[in-house]
Design an enzyme around this catalytic site. Structure first.
Site, PDB file in Angstrom:
ATOM      1  N   ASP A 102     -47.062  31.457  13.509  1.00  0.00           N
ATOM      2  CA  ASP A 102     -47.175  30.933  14.878  1.00  0.00           C
ATOM      3  C   ASP A 102     -47.927  29.608  14.913  1.00  0.00           C
ATOM      4  O   ASP A 102     -47.940  28.914  15.930  1.00  0.00           O
ATOM      5  CB  ASP A 102     -47.822  31.958  15.815  1.00  0.00           C
ATOM      6  CG  ASP A 102     -49.193  32.395  15.380  1.00  0.00           C
ATOM      7  OD1 ASP A 102     -49.417  32.562  14.179  1.00  0.00           O
ATOM      8  OD2 ASP A 102     -50.059  32.593  16.255  1.00  0.00           O
ATOM      9  N   HIS A 103     -48.513  29.211  13.784  1.00  0.00           N
ATOM     10  CA  HIS A 103     -49.161  27.905  13.648  1.00  0.00           C
ATOM     11  C   HIS A 103     -48.346  26.931  12.796  1.00  0.00           C
ATOM     12  O   HIS A 103     -48.508  25.719  12.937  1.00  0.00           O
ATOM     13  CB  HIS A 103     -50.540  28.064  13.006  1.00  0.00           C
ATOM     14  CG  HIS A 103     -51.505  28.804  13.865  1.00  0.00           C
ATOM     15  ND1 HIS A 103     -52.524  28.190  14.556  1.00  0.00           N
ATOM     16  CD2 HIS A 103     -51.594  30.133  14.162  1.00  0.00           C
ATOM     17  CE1 HIS A 103     -53.207  29.107  15.240  1.00  0.00           C
ATOM     18  NE2 HIS A 103     -52.650  30.285  15.011  1.00  0.00           N
TER      19      HIS A 103
END
Length: 281
Positions: A102-103
């Site tokens: 998600d990063h």
């Protein structure tokens, strides 16, 4: 940091909404003179309002870096490019605080379009400095949430980009490769960095990977430390009560746990048991 006893985060990445909620949702935007947040469209119990993508540049500079591009979502990446254009700055590097998708999922697409490199968190030397046309960043190795976690100090703004080491709200999970022993050391280090002394001014703000800005770094970091000690006390209680498996410790520490959080709670309990030197199946 008030509210009910924390469950140590959801399984993917750790953030969770916990305690009293802010009056309005976090939407990103300008955070400091040098930092702008572009909020990714991936909200959820694991990501709060979404992943915070940070665009950093020195005022007046024609170059910028992006920290944690977030998901591989073309509309999000287009907004990141718009933020760069508004600052009249060309992207020169993409930096990562840790390896969770998600990063990082959008990193290669963003970097490839600009013809620049992606610098993984594990590539940094502790204390390594980066100068981008006057923008000064200092990389800090801060394992705990994950083995590869890093933070980036922005000294001119008395700010620290924390990734998922410290969130804007709630507590973070110790992921499958995380370590409570490392995390406690990291928290002590960041607390010392945040606290003003005659030798250094401390920190004014934390720029997290999820959730709103942290305007009281010392109080929040101290709260994280207390929370971990409270969890350790609960694990010791479970062992003293006869818990003989990790699952039994999880049930004691997290009664009535949402099944969706079972995996994350198990990760954290394993890290706590390892810290205590307890080897349970």
């Amino acid at each position: 940091m008030t509210g009910p006893a924390r469950q140590d985060g959801p399984p993917q990445d750790g953030p969770r909404q916990d305690g009293p909620q802010q009056e309005a949702p976090w939407t990103g935007g300008r955070a400091t003179e040098r930092a702008v947040c572009v909020l990714a469209p991936n909200p959820g119990p694991m990501t709060l309002e979404g992943t915070n993508t940070w665009v950093l540049s020195e005022p007046g500079s024609a170059r910028a870096v992006v920290v944690d591009p977030g998901p591989d979502d073309e509309q999000h990446l287009a907004r990141v490019r718009t933020a760069l254009a508004r600052r009249r700055a060309r992207l020169v590097a993409v930096l990562l605080t840790h390896s969770h998708l998600d990063h990082t999922a959008g990193a290669q697409r963003l970097a490839a379009a600009a013809g620049v490199e992606v610098v993984a968190a594990a590539a940094w030397r502790d204390g390594e400095e980066l100068d981008v046309e006057g923008l000064q960043l200092v990389a800090l190795r801060t394992p705990g949430h994950t083995a590869d976690s890093a933070c980036f100090a922005l000294p001119a703004d008395r700010a620290l980009l924390t990734g998922d080491t410290v969130l804007g709200r709630g507590s973070t999970v110790l992921a499958e490769d995380g370590s409570l022993t490392d995390f406690l050391t990291t928290l002590d280090r960041l607390l010392a960095l945040a606290t003003p002394t005659p030798e250094h001014p401390g920190l004014d703000v934390l720029l997290p990977g999820h959730g709103p800005l942290v305007r009281d770094p010392v109080a929040v970091l101290a709260g994280y430390r207390r929370h971990r000690e409270e969890r350790l006390a609960q694990v010791r209680e479970a062992l003293a009560a006869g818990a003989g498996t990790t699952a039994e410790v999880v049930a004691h520490v997290h009664p009535g746990l949402d099944p969706a959080l079972q995996r994350a709670a198990t990760w954290s309990v394993r890290a706590q048991l390892a810290h205590l030197g307890a080897d349970l199946p």
